[in-house]
Design a protein around this motif. Structure first.
Motif, PDB file in Angstrom:
ATOM      1  N   HIS A 160       0.841  -1.202   0.000  1.00 50.18           N
ATOM      2  CA  HIS A 160       0.000   0.000   0.000  1.00 50.18           C
ATOM      3  C   HIS A 160       0.872   1.247   0.000  1.00 50.18           C
ATOM      4  O   HIS A 160       1.901   1.300   0.678  1.00 50.18           O
ATOM      5  N   ILE A 161       0.433   2.253  -0.757  1.00 49.69           N
ATOM      6  CA  ILE A 161       1.074   3.562  -0.758  1.00 49.69           C
ATOM      7  C   ILE A 161       0.040   4.598  -0.347  1.00 49.69           C
ATOM      8  O   ILE A 161      -1.052   4.665  -0.926  1.00 49.69           O
ATOM      9  N   VAL A 162       0.383   5.385   0.653  1.00 53.60           N
ATOM     10  CA  VAL A 162      -0.447   6.495   1.103  1.00 53.60           C
ATOM     11  C   VAL A 162       0.293   7.780   0.753  1.00 53.60           C
ATOM     12  O   VAL A 162       1.463   7.937   1.092  1.00 53.60           O
ATOM     13  N   MET A 163      -0.368   8.706   0.055  1.00 53.60           N
ATOM     14  CA  MET A 163       0.256   9.963  -0.335  1.00 53.60           C
ATOM     15  C   MET A 163      -0.629  11.139   0.044  1.00 53.60           C
ATOM     16  O   MET A 163      -1.856  11.028   0.052  1.00 53.60           O
ATOM     17  N   SER A 164       0.003  12.251   0.332  1.00 60.96           N
ATOM     18  CA  SER A 164      -0.728  13.507   0.455  1.00 60.96           C
ATOM     19  C   SER A 164      -0.699  14.209  -0.891  1.00 60.96           C
ATOM     20  O   SER A 164       0.057  13.826  -1.793  1.00 60.96           O
ATOM     21  N   ASP A 165      -1.483  15.258  -1.013  1.00 57.31           N
ATOM     22  CA  ASP A 165      -1.495  15.986  -2.279  1.00 57.31           C
ATOM     23  C   ASP A 165      -0.183  16.730  -2.516  1.00 57.31           C
ATOM     24  O   ASP A 165       0.137  17.079  -3.652  1.00 57.31           O
ATOM     25  N   LEU A 212      -5.239   8.768  -0.884  1.00 56.13           N
ATOM     26  CA  LEU A 212      -4.843  10.168  -1.018  1.00 56.13           C
ATOM     27  C   LEU A 212      -5.385  10.916   0.187  1.00 56.13           C
ATOM     28  O   LEU A 212      -6.590  10.899   0.435  1.00 56.13           O
ATOM     29  N   VAL A 213      -4.504  11.569   0.933  1.00 56.39           N
ATOM     30  CA  VAL A 213      -4.907  12.218   2.176  1.00 56.39           C
ATOM     31  C   VAL A 213      -4.449  13.673   2.194  1.00 56.39           C
ATOM     32  O   VAL A 213      -3.618  14.095   1.381  1.00 56.39           O
ATOM     33  N   GLU A 214      -4.980  14.411   3.135  1.00 59.71           N
ATOM     34  CA  GLU A 214      -4.526  15.772   3.363  1.00 59.71           C
ATOM     35  C   GLU A 214      -3.116  15.753   3.961  1.00 59.71           C
ATOM     36  O   GLU A 214      -2.656  14.740   4.492  1.00 59.71           O
ATOM     37  N   ASP A 215      -2.443  16.885   3.887  1.00 53.73           N
ATOM     38  CA  ASP A 215      -1.123  17.019   4.503  1.00 53.73           C
ATOM     39  C   ASP A 215      -1.299  17.159   6.014  1.00 53.73           C
ATOM     40  O   ASP A 215      -1.145  18.230   6.588  1.00 53.73           O
ATOM     41  N   ASP A 216      -1.639  16.053   6.644  1.00 60.05           N
ATOM     42  CA  ASP A 216      -1.988  16.044   8.063  1.00 60.05           C
ATOM     43  C   ASP A 216      -1.535  14.714   8.665  1.00 60.05           C
ATOM     44  O   ASP A 216      -1.875  13.647   8.145  1.00 60.05           O
ATOM     45  N   VAL A 217      -0.769  14.775   9.740  1.00 61.43           N
ATOM     46  CA  VAL A 217      -0.269  13.558  10.366  1.00 61.43           C
ATOM     47  C   VAL A 217      -1.415  12.627  10.755  1.00 61.43           C
ATOM     48  O   VAL A 217      -1.332  11.404  10.577  1.00 61.43           O
ATOM     49  N   ALA A 218      -2.508  13.179  11.270  1.00 61.62           N
ATOM     50  CA  ALA A 218      -3.642  12.353  11.692  1.00 61.62           C
ATOM     51  C   ALA A 218      -4.253  11.611  10.506  1.00 61.62           C
ATOM     52  O   ALA A 218      -4.696  10.460  10.644  1.00 61.62           O
ATOM     53  N   VAL A 278      -8.317  19.609 -12.285  1.00 65.29           N
ATOM     54  CA  VAL A 278      -7.816  18.743 -11.206  1.00 65.29           C
ATOM     55  C   VAL A 278      -6.846  19.450 -10.266  1.00 65.29           C
ATOM     56  O   VAL A 278      -6.975  19.335  -9.043  1.00 65.29           O
ATOM     57  N   PRO A 279      -5.841  20.191 -10.770  1.00 68.26           N
ATOM     58  CA  PRO A 279      -4.894  20.810  -9.832  1.00 68.26           C
ATOM     59  C   PRO A 279      -5.540  21.756  -8.829  1.00 68.26           C
ATOM     60  O   PRO A 279      -4.995  21.963  -7.738  1.00 68.26           O
ATOM     61  N   ASP A 280      -6.677  22.315  -9.174  1.00 68.38           N
ATOM     62  CA  ASP A 280      -7.340  23.280  -8.291  1.00 68.38           C
ATOM     63  C   ASP A 280      -8.359  22.630  -7.361  1.00 68.38           C
ATOM     64  O   ASP A 280      -8.916  23.296  -6.494  1.00 68.38           O
ATOM     65  N   LEU A 281      -8.610  21.344  -7.533  1.00 66.79           N
ATOM     66  CA  LEU A 281      -9.605  20.662  -6.714  1.00 66.79           C
ATOM     67  C   LEU A 281      -9.057  20.312  -5.340  1.00 66.79           C
ATOM     68  O   LEU A 281      -7.853  20.125  -5.153  1.00 66.79           O
ATOM     69  N   SER A 282      -9.954  20.196  -4.379  1.00 63.17           N
ATOM     70  CA  SER A 282      -9.559  19.754  -3.053  1.00 63.17           C
ATOM     71  C   SER A 282      -9.222  18.270  -3.075  1.00 63.17           C
ATOM     72  O   SER A 282      -9.577  17.550  -4.026  1.00 63.17           O
ATOM     73  N   VAL A 286     -10.835  15.281  -5.488  1.00 62.64           N
ATOM     74  CA  VAL A 286     -10.028  14.413  -6.348  1.00 62.64           C
ATOM     75  C   VAL A 286     -10.255  12.953  -5.981  1.00 62.64           C
ATOM     76  O   VAL A 286     -10.347  12.085  -6.860  1.00 62.64           O
ATOM     77  N   ARG A 287     -10.376  12.659  -4.693  1.00 60.26           N
ATOM     78  CA  ARG A 287     -10.668  11.281  -4.288  1.00 60.26           C
ATOM     79  C   ARG A 287     -11.992  10.807  -4.894  1.00 60.26           C
ATOM     80  O   ARG A 287     -12.131   9.667  -5.317  1.00 60.26           O
ATOM     81  N   ALA A 288     -12.952  11.714  -4.970  1.00 64.80           N
ATOM     82  CA  ALA A 288     -14.268  11.345  -5.473  1.00 64.80           C
ATOM     83  C   ALA A 288     -14.250  11.053  -6.976  1.00 64.80           C
ATOM     84  O   ALA A 288     -15.103  10.309  -7.471  1.00 64.80           O
ATOM     85  N   LEU A 289     -13.272  11.615  -7.699  1.00 65.42           N
ATOM     86  CA  LEU A 289     -13.242  11.419  -9.145  1.00 65.42           C
ATOM     87  C   LEU A 289     -13.111   9.954  -9.523  1.00 65.42           C
ATOM     88  O   LEU A 289     -13.710   9.504 -10.493  1.00 65.42           O
ATOM     89  N   ARG A 290     -12.331   9.196  -8.767  1.00 62.57           N
ATOM     90  CA  ARG A 290     -12.163   7.778  -9.091  1.00 62.57           C
ATOM     91  C   ARG A 290     -13.446   6.995  -8.866  1.00 62.57           C
ATOM     92  O   ARG A 290     -13.709   5.997  -9.536  1.00 62.57           O
ATOM     93  N   ALA A 291     -14.267   7.465  -7.933  1.00 64.63           N
ATOM     94  CA  ALA A 291     -15.497   6.762  -7.629  1.00 64.63           C
ATOM     95  C   ALA A 291     -16.573   7.000  -8.675  1.00 64.63           C
ATOM     96  O   ALA A 291     -17.432   6.141  -8.899  1.00 64.63           O
ATOM     97  N   ILE A 292     -16.521   8.171  -9.307  1.00 62.44           N
ATOM     98  CA  ILE A 292     -17.615   8.526 -10.238  1.00 62.44           C
ATOM     99  C   ILE A 292     -17.201   8.378 -11.689  1.00 62.44           C
ATOM    100  O   ILE A 292     -18.016   8.620 -12.579  1.00 62.44           O
TER     101      ILE A 292
END
Length: 293
Positions: A160-165, A212-218, A278-282, A286-292
Motif C-alpha cells: 500500500h502507498i499512502v500519499m498527500s497531495d 490520497l490524504v490531506e497534509d496532516d499527520v492524523a 484537477v490541480p485546483d480541486l480539493s 479528487v478522491r471522489a473522481l475515481r469513484a464517479i
C-alpha cells in the motif's frame, strides 16, 4: 491539523505512532555512520539519515522506518540501506502486524553510488520477502523531498502507498530529467508541472497510490491503520493486472503530445471529466473522481 510535510522524521514517528511506543534500533547514540562520507570530507549523521525500530499503531505491533529528508535528501547509502534491510529481515522473524516505511528520499546517495545501488536492490528483495510472508508493507509519502529514484521503485513494490497531495512519487526526479534531456523536456522549476506529473493527485488518478490524504499527520495515521489488515499476496494474477494497468496507461495518450500538458491529456484519456480543473480541486474532490468515473 499538523503538517506531515513540515515534520522531521522523528517528529513524524512521535506523532504518527502510539505515544511513547517507538523503540529505536541503532539510535544516534550508537554512532553507526557511513564509512564513505568522512573519507570524502562530507558531513555525516549518527543515524545515517534513517530511524528504524518497533512501535505500536492503534495497538498493533509494527516495525517502522523513517527517512530524514533533511540529511542528504534522504539519500540511500550503504548503512542507510542496511538498516532498512535489517528491519525487513527482523520482520520476517518477529512477524509484526505490518511494516511502515515513512519514505522521503531522492534515491541513491551519489557519494556512495555503487554501495547505494546495491543497498536499494537489497531493500527491494527484503521487502518482497516480507510481502510474500503475508506481512503488509505500507509506504507513506508526504515529505518535501518526495520519493524518487530507487526509493520510488521500493515504494511501488509495497502492498500500500499512502500519499498527500503535496507528496511526490516517480522514478526520475525533475532535476535529473532536466539535466539529462534539457529544460525543454522538463522544466524542474515549473512547480505546477512537477506536481501535475509526480504529485499525489496525479498518482491517485493513475492508480499508483492506494490512499490520497490531506497534509496532516492524523490523516496519514488513519490511512496506515486502515491498511494494516489488508495485505496483498504476491501472485501471478496480481502482476498481470499491474502490467495491464501500465499498458493501458501507455496507450492512452495520443501519439503526438509535444508542447501539450501530458498529465491533463492522460487524465482525460483515463476518463476523468474536466481534467484541467484537477490541480485546483480539493483532496476530497479528487478522491471522489475515481469513484464517479
Amino acid at each position: 491539523m499538523i503538517s506531515y510535510a513540515e515534520c522531521s522524521a522523528r517528529e513524524r514517528l512521535a506523532k504518527l505512532l502510539d505515544p511513547g511506543s517507538f523503540h529505536e534500533w541503532l539510535p544516534p547514540a550508537e554512532r553507526v555512520t557511513s564509512p564513505h562520507l568522512a573519507q570524502l570530507g562530507v558531513p555525516y549523521a549518527f543515524d545515517d539519515g534513517v530511524a528504524v525500530g518497533r512501535a505500536t499503531l492503534d495497538g498493533h505491533s509494527v516495525f517502522v522506518a523513517a527517512q530524514e529528508g533533511g540529511f542528504m535528501g534522504g539519500g540511500v547509502g550503504e548503512v542507510h540501506g542496511a538498516k532498512l534491510v535489517g528491519l525487513m529481515q527482523r520482520a520476517l522473524r518477529d512477524r509484526p502486524a505490518a511494516v511502515l516505511l515513512l519514505a522521503e528520499s531522492g534515491g541513491v546517495r551519489l557519494h556512495e553510488a555503487n554501495a547505494g545501488l546495491i543497498a536499494v536492490s537489497e531493500v527491494m528483495r527484503a521487502l518482497l520477502d516480507v510481502r510474500a510472508a503475508g506481512i503488509p508493507v505500507i509506504v507513506l509519502i508526504g515529505g518535501a523531498n518526495g520519493c524518487f529514484g530507487g526509493m520510488g521503485i521500493v515504494a511501488r513494490c509495497a502492498d500500500h502507498i499512502v500519499m498527500s497531495d503535496v507528496g511526490r512519487l516517480a522514478m526520475s526526479g525533475p532535476e535529473v530529467i532536466e539535466s539529462s534531456h534539457g529544460v525543454d523536456e522538463f522544466d524542474s522549476r515549473d512547480r505546477a508541472l512537477v506536481w501535475r506529473t509526480t504529485g499525489g493527485k496525479h498518482r491517485w488518478l493513475t492508480g499508483d497510490c492506494d490512499a490520497l490524504v490531506e497534509d496532516d499527520v492524523a490523516a496519514f495515521r488513519a490511512a496506515a491503520v486502515a491498511a494494516i489488515d489488508a495485505s496483498r499476496p504476491l501472485t501471478l494474477a496480481a502482476l498481470e493486472e499491474e502490467h495491464a494497468l501500465l499498458s493501458a496507461r501507455l496507450h492512452a495518450l495520443p501519439p503526438d503530445t509535444a508542447g501539450r500538458d501530458e498529465a491533463t491529456l492522460l487524465w482525460s484519456a483515463l476518463g476523468f471529466a474536466d481534467a484541467q480543473q484537477v490541480p485546483d480541486l480539493s483532496v476530497e474532490a479528487v478522491r471522489a473522481l475515481r469513484a464517479i468515473r
